[in-house]
Enzyme design. Sequence first.
Site, PDB file in Angstrom:
ATOM      1  N   MET A  30       0.758  -1.535   0.282  1.00  0.00           N
ATOM      2  CA  MET A  30      -0.242  -0.070   0.440  1.00  0.00           C
ATOM      3  C   MET A  30       0.925   1.089  -0.078  1.00  0.00           C
ATOM      4  O   MET A  30       0.112   2.315   0.003  1.00  0.00           O
ATOM      5  CB  MET A  30      -0.931  -0.082   1.210  1.00  0.00           C
ATOM      6  CG  MET A  30      -1.717  -1.106   1.024  1.00  0.00           C
ATOM      7  SD  MET A  30      -3.223  -1.340   1.530  1.00  0.00           S
ATOM      8  CE  MET A  30      -2.764  -0.472   3.425  1.00  0.00           C
ATOM      9  N   GLY A  31       2.369   0.818  -0.299  1.00  0.00           N
ATOM     10  CA  GLY A  31       3.161   2.095  -0.932  1.00  0.00           C
ATOM     11  C   GLY A  31       3.578   2.832   1.327  1.00  0.00           C
ATOM     12  O   GLY A  31       3.658   2.102   1.523  1.00  0.00           O
ATOM     13  N   TYR A  32       4.233   4.341   0.244  1.00  0.00           N
ATOM     14  CA  TYR A  32       4.724   4.788   1.725  1.00  0.00           C
ATOM     15  C   TYR A  32       5.960   3.730   2.599  1.00  0.00           C
ATOM     16  O   TYR A  32       6.286   2.913   3.777  1.00  0.00           O
ATOM     17  CB  TYR A  32       3.592   4.721   2.894  1.00  0.00           C
ATOM     18  CG  TYR A  32       4.516   5.732   3.935  1.00  0.00           C
ATOM     19  CD1 TYR A  32       4.223   7.286   3.316  1.00  0.00           C
ATOM     20  CD2 TYR A  32       4.363   5.722   5.206  1.00  0.00           C
ATOM     21  CE1 TYR A  32       4.617   8.184   3.992  1.00  0.00           C
ATOM     22  CE2 TYR A  32       5.121   7.471   5.356  1.00  0.00           C
ATOM     23  CZ  TYR A  32       5.059   7.808   5.528  1.00  0.00           C
ATOM     24  OH  TYR A  32       5.718   9.467   5.769  1.00  0.00           O
ATOM     25  N   GLU A  35      11.548  -0.162   5.867  1.00  0.00           N
ATOM     26  CA  GLU A  35      12.730  -0.653   6.023  1.00  0.00           C
ATOM     27  C   GLU A  35      11.601  -2.741   5.097  1.00  0.00           C
ATOM     28  O   GLU A  35      12.021  -3.516   4.904  1.00  0.00           O
ATOM     29  CB  GLU A  35      13.651  -1.050   6.616  1.00  0.00           C
ATOM     30  CG  GLU A  35      14.700  -1.205   6.758  1.00  0.00           C
ATOM     31  CD  GLU A  35      15.566  -1.172   5.732  1.00  0.00           C
ATOM     32  OE1 GLU A  35      15.599   0.059   5.191  1.00  0.00           O
ATOM     33  OE2 GLU A  35      16.718  -2.623   5.196  1.00  0.00           O
ATOM     34  N   GLY A  36      10.408  -2.577   5.546  1.00  0.00           N
ATOM     35  CA  GLY A  36      10.325  -3.727   5.797  1.00  0.00           C
ATOM     36  C   GLY A  36       9.399  -4.130   4.492  1.00  0.00           C
ATOM     37  O   GLY A  36       9.892  -4.801   3.456  1.00  0.00           O
ATOM     38  N   HIS A  37       8.537  -2.998   3.742  1.00  0.00           N
ATOM     39  CA  HIS A  37       8.328  -3.191   2.410  1.00  0.00           C
ATOM     40  C   HIS A  37       9.173  -3.631   1.202  1.00  0.00           C
ATOM     41  O   HIS A  37       9.863  -4.338   1.046  1.00  0.00           O
ATOM     42  CB  HIS A  37       8.064  -2.132   1.628  1.00  0.00           C
ATOM     43  CG  HIS A  37       7.156  -1.867   2.412  1.00  0.00           C
ATOM     44  ND1 HIS A  37       6.436  -0.019   2.844  1.00  0.00           N
ATOM     45  CD2 HIS A  37       5.715  -2.081   2.478  1.00  0.00           C
ATOM     46  CE1 HIS A  37       5.457  -0.320   3.706  1.00  0.00           C
ATOM     47  NE2 HIS A  37       4.968  -1.536   3.043  1.00  0.00           N
ATOM     48  N   GLY A 147       5.093 -10.187   4.254  1.00  0.00           N
ATOM     49  CA  GLY A 147       6.184 -10.433   4.989  1.00  0.00           C
ATOM     50  C   GLY A 147       4.900 -11.039   6.402  1.00  0.00           C
ATOM     51  O   GLY A 147       3.968 -11.160   6.415  1.00  0.00           O
ATOM     52  N   LYS A 149       4.347 -10.520   9.626  1.00  0.00           N
ATOM     53  CA  LYS A 149       3.914  -9.324  10.158  1.00  0.00           C
ATOM     54  C   LYS A 149       2.755  -9.358  10.645  1.00  0.00           C
ATOM     55  O   LYS A 149       1.355  -9.427  11.331  1.00  0.00           O
ATOM     56  CB  LYS A 149       4.318  -7.723  10.095  1.00  0.00           C
ATOM     57  CG  LYS A 149       3.898  -7.295  11.564  1.00  0.00           C
ATOM     58  CD  LYS A 149       4.110  -5.593  11.524  1.00  0.00           C
ATOM     59  CE  LYS A 149       2.948  -5.008   9.794  1.00  0.00           C
ATOM     60  NZ  LYS A 149       1.896  -3.881  10.998  1.00  0.00           N
ATOM     61  N   GLN A 153      -2.865 -12.526   7.767  1.00  0.00           N
ATOM     62  CA  GLN A 153      -3.211 -12.603   5.793  1.00  0.00           C
ATOM     63  C   GLN A 153      -1.935 -13.617   4.745  1.00  0.00           C
ATOM     64  O   GLN A 153      -2.915 -13.455   4.255  1.00  0.00           O
ATOM     65  CB  GLN A 153      -2.440 -10.664   5.768  1.00  0.00           C
ATOM     66  CG  GLN A 153      -2.126 -10.517   4.186  1.00  0.00           C
ATOM     67  CD  GLN A 153      -1.756  -9.060   3.948  1.00  0.00           C
ATOM     68  OE1 GLN A 153      -2.297  -8.108   4.108  1.00  0.00           O
ATOM     69  NE2 GLN A 153      -0.293  -8.769   3.458  1.00  0.00           N
TER      70      GLN A 153
END
Lengths: 282, 282
Positions: A30-32, A35-37, A147, A149, A153
């Site tokens: 979902m953007g923004y 470091e996780g992305h 991920g 987290k 999901q």
Amino acid sequence: MEIVTSIEKMTQISLKWRKEGQKIAFVPTMGYFHEGHLSLMRLARKKGDRLVVSVFVNPTQFGPQEDFEKYPRDKKRDIELAKKEGVDVLFCPSKEEMYPPEYQTYVEVTELSRPLCGESRPGHFRGVATVVLKLFNIIRPHLAVFGEKDYQQLLVIKKVVQDLNLSVEIVSHPIVREIDGLAMSSRNVYLSSEERKSALSLFKSLKLAQELVKKGERNSDKIRKIVRDFILSHPYTKIDYIELRDPKNLIEKKEISGPTLLAIAIFVGQTRLIDNIILEID
Amino acid sequence: MEIVTSIEKMTQISLKWRKEGQKIAFVPTMGYFHEGHLSLMRLARKKGDRLVVSVFVNPTQFGPQEDFEKYPRDKKRDIELAKKEGVDVLFCPSKEEMYPPEYQTYVEVTELSRPLCGESRPGHFRGVATVVLKLFNIIRPHLAVFGEKDYQQLLVIKKVVQDLNLSVEIVSHPIVREIDGLAMSSRNVYLSSEERKSALSLFKSLKLAQELVKKGERNSDKIRKIVRDFILSHPYTKIDYIELRDPKNLIEKKEISGPTLLAIAIFVGQTRLIDNIILEID
């Protein structure tokens, strides 16, 4: 890096790559970016010949009282970061491109979507399953990275793939944390500096639970109570849920008899945060 | 002709064909072939290089009070007929192959599934949409052929394809009828010879409605009443619904102001029959 906003164009690119025998890796976001992305992108980059990242704040996974409108967005920064990670295509469709007028088809994973975040956020996983299936059909990846987290999901997506006979490999990536342990999240920007301190209780409570299990505690209710009290001893915190579940099917576990998912959602001020750990008996 | 029961095997065959550049045509059925099914196969045979026909009595599209168990089956005869039509693969998975334990993913088309058969058969179109999406993912056809007798089903499938960004061409085939006009249906075998006579009122009522429109009648309620009285003047008949709707989105039409779908479902004895016509103003 190509920035694509049209579904038709995206599918053309993917079909061309597939014809050339290239392996397509995909990271839905979902953007923004944080470091996780970026970690998901690096893993996907290694596993595929071509890397597609989608940036789409998906309205169907937000409840009417939730933060769809104010969800943080920074497309310019996302573009720069994606370029640095070697993304081939950044797919950024509009809401109207993904959900045209008279849109009305939804995918539901019944049992796995019911507890935890499914209970707190009715319709959330229906929105997630639907948009991910659409993205898979548009981008036709060989593999997609998610991920851990968002643990529930991840299970929901794996179930969609299995039940609907898709041939996409679902790869998961461990939770990426700040130096002090707070799980990376786009929603962390909502936190004031005081709230940020209290938010750390979430990660610390996971560690605390792991310690308890290491010392021999097996009773889920006892662990839940200690975790709850610990979190609530920090200002601005409110518990949404603290659950101990089977990591495969999310069935409740009264006793820690094997690997057990401890999944927690709390509010810190107005901000909802989630985190989780698999408790292991050594 | 190859008979395939495993999903994995079916997908392997389809992927091989796709690699060879062959165009795959697909006809999904619940078996017990009649001339209607065979017509769909002939059309599909012409339009594709390879023809896959599935035979699967799909439990998720039957209600708990419906005829899943007694739905007519004759695999041996289906195999012979499919061979004659030049089918390349007859795909006949078991219930367990399609819906293994812990299966829980469903596709729903909200608005189009609500009226008509959706109202009489709750969950029916959810089952249809789900199984067709699964079959599309397994067989990966370039095109699929559906009959217009199940008009609402055709719209639901088209919506799934459009909304979920699938690239399958949906081809429709006109209703195939017995010499006297009764629409072909596997369920016609349920009819006694007396009921068979009364069942014909369904087709005749469509003709009657078309006559009324030709003579200038534009009021849906009036047409509905005449059709109802006509059908009920035949023994053993009971009305499920008589509806006049927009053929594109199934929205109710009070006036016949353009092409209008007249869709009817009746019971003749215990047997539920459906039929439809597009009423045209010349």
